[in-house]
Design an enzyme around this catalytic site. Structure first.
Site, PDB file in Angstrom:
ATOM      1  CB  SER A 163      -8.786  -0.426  -3.547  1.00 27.05           C
ATOM      2  OG  SER A 163      -9.319  -0.203  -2.262  1.00 27.05           O
ATOM      3  CB  ILE A 213     -25.445  -7.563  25.200  1.00 28.37           C
ATOM      4  CG1 ILE A 213     -26.407  -8.096  24.122  1.00 28.37           C
ATOM      5  CG2 ILE A 213     -25.501  -8.422  26.461  1.00 28.37           C
ATOM      6  CD1 ILE A 213     -26.076  -9.479  23.591  1.00 28.37           C
ATOM      7  CD  GLU A 268     -16.722  -1.133   0.082  1.00 24.40           C
ATOM      8  OE1 GLU A 268     -15.558  -1.198   0.525  1.00 24.40           O
ATOM      9  OE2 GLU A 268     -17.714  -1.017   0.841  1.00 24.40           O
ATOM     10  CB  ILE A 322       4.095  -1.142   6.177  1.00 27.01           C
ATOM     11  CG1 ILE A 322       3.917  -0.445   4.822  1.00 27.01           C
ATOM     12  CG2 ILE A 322       4.748  -2.525   6.019  1.00 27.01           C
ATOM     13  CD1 ILE A 322       2.865  -1.054   3.888  1.00 27.01           C
ATOM     14  CB  THR A 355      -0.909   0.006   1.248  1.00 23.16           C
ATOM     15  OG1 THR A 355      -1.637  -1.220   1.277  1.00 23.16           O
ATOM     16  CG2 THR A 355      -1.878   1.172   1.244  1.00 23.16           C
ATOM     17  N   GLY A 384     -24.730  -2.456  27.393  1.00 21.70           N
ATOM     18  CA  GLY A 384     -25.294  -1.134  27.697  1.00 21.70           C
ATOM     19  C   GLY A 384     -24.187  -0.093  27.806  1.00 21.70           C
ATOM     20  CD  GLU A 408      -4.166  -9.689   4.437  1.00 19.69           C
ATOM     21  OE1 GLU A 408      -4.559 -10.598   3.683  1.00 19.69           O
ATOM     22  OE2 GLU A 408      -3.256  -9.817   5.252  1.00 19.69           O
ATOM     23  N   GLY A 409      -7.821  -5.892   1.349  1.00 25.18           N
ATOM     24  CA  GLY A 409      -8.934  -5.766   0.389  1.00 25.18           C
ATOM     25  C   GLY A 409     -10.208  -5.416   1.133  1.00 25.18           C
ATOM     26  CB  THR A 410     -12.342  -2.354   1.016  1.00 30.20           C
ATOM     27  OG1 THR A 410     -12.558  -2.375  -0.414  1.00 30.20           O
ATOM     28  CG2 THR A 410     -11.233  -1.359   1.338  1.00 30.20           C
TER      29      THR A 410
HETATM   30  C1  LIG Z   1      -4.184  -1.353  10.501  1.00 31.68           C
HETATM   31  C2  LIG Z   1      -3.804  -1.519   9.079  1.00 31.68           C
HETATM   32  C3  LIG Z   1      -2.785  -2.398   8.734  1.00 31.68           C
HETATM   33  C4  LIG Z   1      -2.397  -2.543   7.405  1.00 31.68           C
HETATM   34  N1  LIG Z   1      -1.336  -3.352   7.096  1.00 31.68           N
HETATM   35  C5  LIG Z   1      -0.858  -3.356   5.816  1.00 31.68           C
HETATM   36  C6  LIG Z   1       0.351  -4.051   5.489  1.00 31.68           C
HETATM   37  O1  LIG Z   1       0.970  -4.696   6.346  1.00 31.68           O
HETATM   38  N2  LIG Z   1       0.811  -3.999   4.212  1.00 31.68           N
HETATM   39  C7  LIG Z   1       0.156  -3.301   3.224  1.00 31.68           C
HETATM   40  O2  LIG Z   1       0.627  -3.282   2.092  1.00 31.68           O
HETATM   41  N3  LIG Z   1      -1.002  -2.627   3.510  1.00 31.68           N
HETATM   42  C8  LIG Z   1      -1.512  -2.633   4.774  1.00 31.68           C
HETATM   43  N4  LIG Z   1      -2.661  -1.935   5.074  1.00 31.68           N
HETATM   44  C9  LIG Z   1      -3.329  -1.193   4.020  1.00 31.68           C
HETATM   45  C10 LIG Z   1      -4.677  -1.742   3.608  1.00 31.68           C
HETATM   46  O3  LIG Z   1      -4.527  -2.968   2.932  1.00 31.68           O
HETATM   47  C11 LIG Z   1      -5.405  -0.668   2.769  1.00 31.68           C
HETATM   48  O4  LIG Z   1      -5.789   0.349   3.689  1.00 31.68           O
HETATM   49  C12 LIG Z   1      -6.613  -1.211   2.022  1.00 31.68           C
HETATM   50  O5  LIG Z   1      -6.194  -2.045   0.976  1.00 31.68           O
HETATM   51  C13 LIG Z   1      -7.496  -0.094   1.446  1.00 31.68           C
HETATM   52  O6  LIG Z   1      -6.745   0.825   0.711  1.00 31.68           O
HETATM   53  P1  LIG Z   1      -6.903   2.407   1.010  1.00 31.68           P
HETATM   54  O7  LIG Z   1      -6.786   2.588   2.478  1.00 31.68           O
HETATM   55  O8  LIG Z   1      -5.968   3.132   0.139  1.00 31.68           O
HETATM   56  O9  LIG Z   1      -8.390   2.732   0.603  1.00 31.68           O
HETATM   57  P2  LIG Z   1      -8.891   3.154  -0.879  1.00 31.68           P
HETATM   58  O10 LIG Z   1      -8.391   2.185  -1.871  1.00 31.68           O
HETATM   59  O11 LIG Z   1      -8.583   4.584  -1.083  1.00 31.68           O
HETATM   60  O12 LIG Z   1     -10.454   2.981  -0.729  1.00 31.68           O
HETATM   61  C14 LIG Z   1     -11.310   3.980  -0.143  1.00 31.68           C
HETATM   62  C15 LIG Z   1     -12.751   3.503  -0.299  1.00 31.68           C
HETATM   63  O13 LIG Z   1     -13.078   3.437  -1.698  1.00 31.68           O
HETATM   64  C16 LIG Z   1     -13.550   2.130  -2.005  1.00 31.68           C
HETATM   65  N5  LIG Z   1     -13.142   1.801  -3.374  1.00 31.68           N
HETATM   66  C17 LIG Z   1     -11.908   1.899  -3.926  1.00 31.68           C
HETATM   67  N6  LIG Z   1     -11.946   1.497  -5.207  1.00 31.68           N
HETATM   68  C18 LIG Z   1     -13.212   1.128  -5.473  1.00 31.68           C
HETATM   69  C19 LIG Z   1     -13.909   0.604  -6.633  1.00 31.68           C
HETATM   70  N7  LIG Z   1     -13.265   0.375  -7.784  1.00 31.68           N
HETATM   71  N8  LIG Z   1     -15.230   0.345  -6.523  1.00 31.68           N
HETATM   72  C20 LIG Z   1     -15.894   0.552  -5.364  1.00 31.68           C
HETATM   73  N9  LIG Z   1     -15.315   1.040  -4.254  1.00 31.68           N
HETATM   74  C21 LIG Z   1     -13.989   1.313  -4.299  1.00 31.68           C
HETATM   75  C22 LIG Z   1     -12.893   1.214  -0.968  1.00 31.68           C
HETATM   76  O14 LIG Z   1     -13.595  -0.004  -0.848  1.00 31.68           O
HETATM   77  C23 LIG Z   1     -12.986   2.089   0.249  1.00 31.68           C
HETATM   78  O15 LIG Z   1     -14.276   2.014   0.797  1.00 31.68           O
HETATM   79  C24 LIG Z   1      -3.083  -1.814   6.397  1.00 31.68           C
HETATM   80  C25 LIG Z   1      -4.132  -0.962   6.749  1.00 31.68           C
HETATM   81  C26 LIG Z   1      -4.489  -0.803   8.059  1.00 31.68           C
HETATM   82  C27 LIG Z   1      -5.600   0.157   8.411  1.00 31.68           C
END
Ligand SMILES: Cc1cc2nc3c(=O)[nH]c(=O)nc-3n(C[C@H](O)[C@H](O)[C@H](O)COP(=O)(O)OP(=O)(O)OC[C@H]3O[C@@H](n4cnc5c(N)ncnc54)[C@H](O)[C@@H]3O)c2cc1C
Length: 384
Positions: A133, A338, A368, A158, A127, A340, A364-366
Site C-alpha cells: 500500500s 444458496i 482501505e 507480480i 509491489t 448449501g 490494485e489498492g486495498t
Molecule cells: C494475486 C495478486 C496479484 C498481484 N499482482 C500485482 C502486480 O501485477 N503488480 C504489482 O505491483 N503488485 C501486484 N500485487 C500486489 C498488490 O497490489 C498488493 O498486495 C496490494 O497493493 C496490498 O499491498 P500489501 O499486500 O503489501 O498489503 P499491505 O500494504 O501490507 O496492507 C496490509 C493491510 O494493512 C492495510 N493498510 C495499509 N496501510 C494502511 C493505512 N495507511 N491505513 C489503513 N489501513 C492500511 C491494508 O489495507 C491491508 O488491509 C498483486 C497481489 C496479488 C495478491
C-alpha cells in the site's frame, strides 16, 4: 444525466467476447485453477480477439476504442474465467498502458505492436516484500553508471512476471526523495542479474502466474527508462487510477457468473417438496445479489464514461473499485450459501468464484486505500 446504456458497438463487442468466454474459458476454468498455470491457448485467444489493442491507436497496431469498451470486454472475460482477466489486465492496463502513456515514440514502437498482437506479454512491478500500500517506500534502487542503470532489490506478487517478455519496473534513484525519487524502467526477460520465481499456493485467480523478482546488479540500458527521472511514482498512480475501473469490471463479471449459477441451482434444488427458488429467503438473497451487481455495473460504467469524456474520474474510479470488489465478495458468498454443502466443494463453480473474488479488494489498492483516496479527494473540496 449520463446515458450509461451500451452503444451498438459496445453490444457487438460484448456478444463476441461472451461467445469466446462461453466456448473457450468456462470449460477450461476449473482445470486452470487446479493446475495453477497461465494458459497460452487462452492468451492467444484473447489477443486474437483484439482485446489487448482496445484503446490503442492504429499507429501502434490497435483498433482505438474506449475505456468503456475495455470494461465491457473484461466483464465478459471475468464471467468466463477471472484469472484470465487478471492476465489480460496486468498486460494491457498496467504494463502496456505505462509504456503507451509515458514511453518515447521509439519505446512505443518497440513494445506496443507486439503486445497488442499477443506476441509479447508484459508485466508491471511496483509491489515489494516490505511495501505494498505504501508503494513509495520501495527499496529497489536504480543507479546510473556508465550509460546504463543497475537495479538492486526485489518485487513480489507480480502477475505474468515469469511469462513476460518485458516488465515495467519501478525503482528509486534516491530513497531520501520519497516518491520523487522513483523512476520507471522496462526490464526485458533475460537481462543480466534479473531473475523470477513463481509464487505458488494462491487462494484464487490460480490460472494467473504470480511471481517474485530479484535484481542483483541487473543491467538496464539507459534507453529503457520511461519518461523523466523521478516521475515514476506519478506514472504508476496515473495508470492505477484508470486500471481500478477495469478491476471493478472484473468484479462485475465474477459476480454475474456467481449470480447466474445460484439462480439456476435454486430452480434445480428441492427441499421440503419445493424448489428452493420458491422460498422467500432464497429470493431475497438473489434480489440482494442482483442489486449489488446493478450498482457495481452502473458505477463502473459511469467511472469509465467520465474517463472517456476527459472528465475527472479518480474519486469515481476508487468508489467503483471499492464498491464492486466488496459487492462481488458478498454476491459470491451468497451464491455459496444458496448451493448449501455443494457450494463448499470444488465440484461447484461457485467455490472458485468465492476464492477468486477475495483478492479484488486487496490488489490494485486495498479497500482501505480506496477509502483513503476517496476521502482525500472529497475533503480537498471543503478546504477553506
Ligand atoms: C494475486 C495478486 C496479484 C498481484 N499482482 C500485482 C502486480 O501485477 N503488480 C504489482 O505491483 N503488485 C501486484 N500485487 C500486489 C498488490 O497490489 C498488493 O498486495 C496490494 O497493493 C496490498 O499491498 P500489501 O499486500 O503489501 O498489503 P499491505 O500494504 O501490507 O496492507 C496490509 C493491510 O494493512 C492495510 N493498510 C495499509 N496501510 C494502511 C493505512 N495507511 N491505513 C489503513 N489501513 C492500511 C491494508 O489495507 C491491508 O488491509 C498483486 C497481489 C496479488 C495478491
Amino acid at each position: 444525466m449520463i446515458d450509461l446504456l451500451l452503444t451498438e458497438e459496445e453490444m457487438m463487442l460484448q456478444a463476441a467476447v461472451r461467445e469466446f468466454a462461453e466456448r473457450e474459458l468456462k470449460p477450461r476454468a476449473k482445470e486452470m485453477d487446479e493446475k495453477e498455470e497461465f494458459s497460452w491457448e487462452v492468451w492467444r485467444g484473447m489477443t486474437a480477439l483484439g482485446l489487448a489493442g482496445i484503446g490503442v491507436d492504429p499507429a501502434y497496431g490497435g483498433d482505438g476504442g474506449s475505456h468503456r469498451q475495455m470494461v465491457v470486454a473484461v466483464q465478459e472475460i471475468s464471467r468466463g474465467d477471472a484469472a484470465s482477466a487478471v492476465n489480460l489486465l496486468a498486460h494491457r492496463s498496467l504494463g502496456m498502458e505505462t509504456i503507451y502513456r509515458y514511453g518515447s515514440e521509439e519505446q512505443k514502437l518497440r513494445y506496443i505492436p507486439d503486445a497488442v498482437e499477443g506476441k509479447a506479454v508484459l508485466a508491471w512491478a511496483l509491489t515489494e516484500p516490505s511495501s505494498g500500500s505504501d508503494a513509495a517506500a520501495m527499496d529497489t534502487t536504480a543507479i546510473l553508471k556508465n550509460g546504463e542503470y543497475r537495479l538492486n532489490g526485489g518485487k513480489t506478487f507480480i502477475t505474468n512476471g515469469d511469462v513476460a517478455d518485458a516488465t515495467v519496473v519501478f525503482a528509486t534513484q534516491d530513497k531520501g526523495l520519497g516518491h520523487r525519487g522513483v523512476s520507471a524502467f522496462v526490464v526485458e526477460r533475460g537481462a543480466p542479474g534479473f531473475e523470477t520465481r513463481k509464487q505458488r499456493g494462491k487462494m484464487g485467480m490460480r490460472g494467473s502466474n504470480t511471481v517474485e523478482m530479484t535484481f542483483q546488479d541487473a543491467v538496464v540500458p539507459a534507453a529503457n527508462r520511461l519518461g523523466e527521472e523521478g516521475m515514476g511514482f506519478r506514472y504508476a498512480m496515473g495508470v492505477l487510477d484508470a486500471s481500478r475501473v477495469i478491476i471493478a469490471a472484473q468484479c462485475v463479471g465474477i459476480a454475474q457468473a456467481a449470480f447466474e449459477a445460484a439462480a439456476r441451482y435454486s430452480h434445480q434444488r428441492h427441499s421440503f417438496g419445493k424448489a428452493i427458488a420458491s422460498r422467500q429467503a432464497i429470493q431475497f438473497m438473489l434480489a440482494d445479489m442482483a442489486t449489488d451487481i446493478y450498482a457495481s455495473q452502473t458505477m463502473t460504467l459511469h467511472a469509465a464514461t467520465l474517463k472517456d469524456r476527459g472528465r475527472p474520474f479518480l474519486t469515481e474510479a476508487s468508489m467503483a473499485k471499492l464498491y464492486a470488489s466488496e459487492a462481488c465478495f458478498r454476491v459470491c458468498s451468497k451464491a455459496v450459501q444458496i448451493h448449501g454443502g455443494y457450494g463448499y466443494f470444488k465440484e461447484s463453480d461457485v467455490e472458485r468464484y468465492f476464492r477468486d473474488a477475495r483478492v479484488t479488494s486487496i490488489y490494485e489498492g486495498t479497500s482501505e486505500v480506496q477509502k483513503m483516496v476517496i476521502a482525500r479527494q472529497l475533503l480537498e473540496q471543503f478546504k477553506s
